[in-house]
Design an enzyme around this catalytic site. Structure first.
Site, PDB file in Angstrom:
ATOM      1  N   LYS A  35       0.939  -1.102  -0.109  1.00  0.00           N
ATOM      2  CA  LYS A  35       0.074  -0.006   0.029  1.00  0.00           C
ATOM      3  C   LYS A  35       0.834   1.360  -0.054  1.00  0.00           C
ATOM      4  O   LYS A  35       0.717   2.339  -0.725  1.00  0.00           O
ATOM      5  CB  LYS A  35      -0.983   0.070   1.100  1.00  0.00           C
ATOM      6  CG  LYS A  35      -2.022   0.770   1.405  1.00  0.00           C
ATOM      7  CD  LYS A  35      -2.561   0.948   2.566  1.00  0.00           C
ATOM      8  CE  LYS A  35      -3.760   0.204   3.034  1.00  0.00           C
ATOM      9  NZ  LYS A  35      -4.517   0.168   4.019  1.00  0.00           N
ATOM     10  N   THR A 121     -12.841   4.260  15.466  1.00  0.00           N
ATOM     11  CA  THR A 121     -13.903   3.936  15.993  1.00  0.00           C
ATOM     12  C   THR A 121     -13.606   2.922  17.407  1.00  0.00           C
ATOM     13  O   THR A 121     -13.449   1.905  16.943  1.00  0.00           O
ATOM     14  CB  THR A 121     -15.259   3.669  15.355  1.00  0.00           C
ATOM     15  OG1 THR A 121     -15.091   4.613  14.190  1.00  0.00           O
ATOM     16  CG2 THR A 121     -16.321   3.549  16.060  1.00  0.00           C
ATOM     17  N   GLU A 151     -14.071  10.666  13.580  1.00  0.00           N
ATOM     18  CA  GLU A 151     -14.555  10.853  12.144  1.00  0.00           C
ATOM     19  C   GLU A 151     -15.830  10.602  11.931  1.00  0.00           C
ATOM     20  O   GLU A 151     -16.378   9.712  12.457  1.00  0.00           O
ATOM     21  CB  GLU A 151     -13.300  10.281  11.295  1.00  0.00           C
ATOM     22  CG  GLU A 151     -13.405   8.617  11.402  1.00  0.00           C
ATOM     23  CD  GLU A 151     -14.519   7.977  10.536  1.00  0.00           C
ATOM     24  OE1 GLU A 151     -15.226   8.640   9.767  1.00  0.00           O
ATOM     25  OE2 GLU A 151     -15.066   6.676  10.913  1.00  0.00           O
ATOM     26  N   PHE A 152     -16.453  11.459  10.922  1.00  0.00           N
ATOM     27  CA  PHE A 152     -17.816  11.132  10.639  1.00  0.00           C
ATOM     28  C   PHE A 152     -17.742  11.238   8.958  1.00  0.00           C
ATOM     29  O   PHE A 152     -18.664  11.921   8.247  1.00  0.00           O
ATOM     30  CB  PHE A 152     -18.626  12.113  11.061  1.00  0.00           C
ATOM     31  CG  PHE A 152     -18.665  12.433  12.672  1.00  0.00           C
ATOM     32  CD1 PHE A 152     -19.337  11.581  13.384  1.00  0.00           C
ATOM     33  CD2 PHE A 152     -17.934  13.245  13.226  1.00  0.00           C
ATOM     34  CE1 PHE A 152     -19.547  11.483  14.695  1.00  0.00           C
ATOM     35  CE2 PHE A 152     -17.874  13.322  14.785  1.00  0.00           C
ATOM     36  CZ  PHE A 152     -18.629  12.528  15.334  1.00  0.00           C
ATOM     37  N   ASN A 208     -23.393   6.875  14.770  1.00  0.00           N
ATOM     38  CA  ASN A 208     -23.666   5.758  13.969  1.00  0.00           C
ATOM     39  C   ASN A 208     -24.941   4.747  14.233  1.00  0.00           C
ATOM     40  O   ASN A 208     -25.523   4.406  13.302  1.00  0.00           O
ATOM     41  CB  ASN A 208     -22.183   5.053  13.736  1.00  0.00           C
ATOM     42  CG  ASN A 208     -21.317   5.626  12.580  1.00  0.00           C
ATOM     43  OD1 ASN A 208     -21.694   6.509  12.181  1.00  0.00           O
ATOM     44  ND2 ASN A 208     -20.146   4.875  12.516  1.00  0.00           N
ATOM     45  N   CYS A 260     -18.666   0.418   8.623  1.00  0.00           N
ATOM     46  CA  CYS A 260     -18.958   1.258   9.830  1.00  0.00           C
ATOM     47  C   CYS A 260     -20.425   0.461  10.496  1.00  0.00           C
ATOM     48  O   CYS A 260     -20.276   0.034  11.470  1.00  0.00           O
ATOM     49  CB  CYS A 260     -19.086   2.639   9.553  1.00  0.00           C
ATOM     50  SG  CYS A 260     -17.302   3.261   9.224  1.00  0.00           S
TER      51      CYS A 260
HETATM   52  C1  UDX Z   1     -21.036   5.872   7.771  1.00  0.00           C
HETATM   53  C2  UDX Z   1     -21.131   7.268   8.711  1.00  0.00           C
HETATM   54  O1  UDX Z   1     -22.345   7.936   7.946  1.00  0.00           O
HETATM   55  C3  UDX Z   1     -20.150   8.081   8.664  1.00  0.00           C
HETATM   56  O2  UDX Z   1     -20.509   9.262   9.418  1.00  0.00           O
HETATM   57  C4  UDX Z   1     -19.195   7.086   9.663  1.00  0.00           C
HETATM   58  O3  UDX Z   1     -18.323   7.675  10.393  1.00  0.00           O
HETATM   59  C5  UDX Z   1     -18.784   6.055   8.689  1.00  0.00           C
HETATM   60  O4  UDX Z   1     -20.083   5.480   8.328  1.00  0.00           O
HETATM   61  P1  UDX Z   1     -20.507   5.117   5.305  1.00  0.00           P
HETATM   62  O5  UDX Z   1     -20.804   3.742   5.704  1.00  0.00           O
HETATM   63  O6  UDX Z   1     -19.372   5.505   4.411  1.00  0.00           O
HETATM   64  O7  UDX Z   1     -20.595   6.324   6.406  1.00  0.00           O
HETATM   65  O8  UDX Z   1     -21.940   5.461   4.452  1.00  0.00           O
HETATM   66  P2  UDX Z   1     -23.357   6.075   4.651  1.00  0.00           P
HETATM   67  O9  UDX Z   1     -23.560   6.828   3.591  1.00  0.00           O
HETATM   68  O10 UDX Z   1     -23.563   6.361   6.168  1.00  0.00           O
HETATM   69  O11 UDX Z   1     -24.341   4.674   4.405  1.00  0.00           O
HETATM   70  C6  UDX Z   1     -24.169   3.648   5.218  1.00  0.00           C
HETATM   71  C7  UDX Z   1     -25.193   2.352   4.579  1.00  0.00           C
HETATM   72  O12 UDX Z   1     -26.635   2.822   4.784  1.00  0.00           O
HETATM   73  C8  UDX Z   1     -24.967   2.176   3.199  1.00  0.00           C
HETATM   74  O13 UDX Z   1     -25.152   0.980   2.827  1.00  0.00           O
HETATM   75  C9  UDX Z   1     -26.463   3.217   2.376  1.00  0.00           C
HETATM   76  O14 UDX Z   1     -26.932   2.290   1.288  1.00  0.00           O
HETATM   77  C10 UDX Z   1     -27.138   2.962   3.772  1.00  0.00           C
HETATM   78  N1  UDX Z   1     -28.425   4.085   3.674  1.00  0.00           N
HETATM   79  C11 UDX Z   1     -27.860   5.271   3.954  1.00  0.00           C
HETATM   80  C12 UDX Z   1     -29.528   3.793   3.516  1.00  0.00           C
HETATM   81  O15 UDX Z   1     -30.080   2.608   3.137  1.00  0.00           O
HETATM   82  N2  UDX Z   1     -30.579   4.422   3.718  1.00  0.00           N
HETATM   83  C13 UDX Z   1     -30.177   5.934   3.841  1.00  0.00           C
HETATM   84  O16 UDX Z   1     -31.291   7.005   3.891  1.00  0.00           O
HETATM   85  C14 UDX Z   1     -28.760   6.256   3.983  1.00  0.00           C
END
Ligand code: UDX
Length: 432
Positions: A35, A121, A151-152, A208, A260
């Site tokens: 990496k 986390t 982080e978010f 989360n 996450c």
């Molecule tokens: C998440 C958190 O949003 C972020 O703040 C964190 O710290 C890391 O985890 P991420 O997993 O990258 O981010 O994506 P996210 O956009 O949150 O979506 C997560 C899952 O939820 C996806 O599978 C998405 O398809 C699903 N989702 C999201 C839904 O099914 N409906 C929604 O309205 C939003």
């Protein structure tokens, strides 16, 4: 400021590249030599919009460099971020062995004041434990602080999320640490929340878990919509416009995945139970989420009967669009269930197919196609698994013409039901 990042995965690399972009001198470290080699050559090991460009530009301008040595990281940065993985252990609780190993190594190499910041986390009270671990190993007389700065970042929009956060959470009991982190994040002009380490850690798990809960809530409502003839998209809008609820994270679908939510909710249940609280609500969240993946199968079987030999086309495989990540993706369960039923599974994903091929036995059986139209060829059903933009813009008449049976399960509600029916599709969205 001189910053070190230990662990150059999604979180570490995005954080490092963005801090370099803000003008800091950043050293990103990882124990994966391959990496680090790729990064040194200006290639990002993950697909994240804008990241490779940010890495290249900042490396070229000497603000971003890479190494495999934690010793170098400790010597370089006044602030050392721990961004290593916290995978689920056998009982679902976060496995903190990487965090522990890195804390120990940082401590053993510390020669002057260092602020060690956990960004990974972690369960509440991990910071206290990192503090004790470092105190145990550090040379006497060397000062240090520990802080939590969760982080978010969402995959697919991580750089924007870093540069324009809703808030920055800084958990520490030390004024020196707080002022260093405030200075670091000042250019972002974001609301800063200064708090103690335990609360900062709990903010991350709670945020989360709450978002996962919101998604599961609307998915549960979508089931009632299907049974009663209501439309979940309208229901979501109707409740979301209430500012106390908010419109975000109310998109019904085939459930959440990713690196996450599933892992963090499970770890939160684990730490709660360890602290003496049975977080039943979150256990139900995981159960609802799992059921939601099964719904696709139920709908396919209700219309097609026995799936053996039936050609099922999947549009999308990644857990969400704009990433190549398949960790805990609903597609993995859906493919497994289809393969168990001897269906002929075909799939296309703009970025996820390379990883999909290596994602387990069932994924090896899938026939990977060059484009969505090839997926539709003679298919008995199409399932929208991931809401990539390219699927919104398909020539649906062409898709209709290519399919053996024009049957579409839209797992992400990207199409308009009335239009799909007008085009002659047998169309099933989620909760519509
Ligand atoms: C998440 C958190 O949003 C972020 O703040 C964190 O710290 C890391 O985890 P991420 O997993 O990258 O981010 O994506 P996210 O956009 O949150 O979506 C997560 C899952 O939820 C996806 O599978 C998405 O398809 C699903 N989702 C999201 C839904 O099914 N409906 C929604 O309205 C939003």
């Amino acid at each position: 400021m001189k910053i070190s990042i230990v662990g150059s995965g999604y979180v570490g690399l995005v954080t490092g590249a963005c801090l370099a972009e803000l003008g800091h001198e950043v050293l990103c470290v990882d124990n994966d030599t391959h990496k680090i080699e790729e990064l040194r050559q200006g290639r990002s090991p993950i697909y994240e919009p804008g990241l490779e460009e940010l890495v290249r530009v900042n490396a070229r301008e000497s603000r971003l460099s890479f190494s495999t040595s934690v010793q170098e990281a400790t010597a370089h940065g006044t602030i050392v971020f721990i961004c290593v993985g916290t995978p689920p252990g056998p009982d679902g609780e976060a496995d903190l062995s990487f965090v522990e190993a890195v804390s120990r190594e940082i401590a053993l190499n510390m020669e002057e004041y260092r602020l060690v910041v956990e960004k990974s986390t972690v369960p509440v009270q991990t910071g206290q434990w990192v503090q004790r671990t470092i105190a145990h190993h550090v040379r006497s007389g060397v000062e240090f602080d520990v802080a939590s700065n969760p982080e978010f970042l969402r995959e697919g929009s991580a750089i924007r999320d870093f540069m324009h956060p809703d808030r920055v959470v800084i958990g520490t009991s030390s004024d020196r640490a707080a002022s260093l982190l405030v200075k670091l994040y000042e250019p972002l002009n974001a609301p800063l929340l200064l708090t103690d380490i335990n609360s900062a850690e709990l903010i991350k798990h709670s945020a989360n878990a709450f978002l996962a809960l919101k998604i599961c809530f609307i998915n549960a409502v979508s089931r009632i919509c299907e049974k009663s003839g209501a439309d979940v998209v309208r229901v979501a809008k109707g409740i979301g416009l209430d500012r106390r609820i908010g419109v975000d994270f109310l998109q019904a679908g085939i459930g959440f995945g990713g690196s996450c939510f599933p892992k963090d909710v499970e770890a939160f249940i684990g730490i709660s139970s360890k602290l003496g609280y049975d977080f039943k609500l979150l256990r139900e969240v995981l159960a609802i989420n799992q059921e939601q993946r099964q719904v696709v199968l139920t709908k396919l079987e209700a219309s097609l009967g026995d799936l053996a030999g039936k050609r099922i086309g999947l549009l999308g495989l990644t857990f969400k669009p704009d990433t190549d990540d398949l960790r805990n993706a609903p597609s993995l369960d859906i493919v497994r269930l289809l393969v168990e039923r001897d269906a002929d599974v075909r799939a296309y994903d703009p970025k996820g197919m390379e990883r999909a091929r290596g994602a387990g036995e069932a994924m090896e059986v899938v026939h990977y196609c060059d484009d969505p139209y090839e997926v539709a060829e003679n298919a008995d059903a199409l399932v929208v698994v991931t809401e990539w933009d390219v699927f919104r813009r398909l020539d649906l008449q062409r898709i209709h013409g290519a399919m053996r049976r024009p049957f579409v399960i839209d797992g992400r509600n990207i199409y308009d039901p009335a239009r799909m029916r007008r085009l002659g599709f047998e169309y099933h969205g989620v909760g519509r």
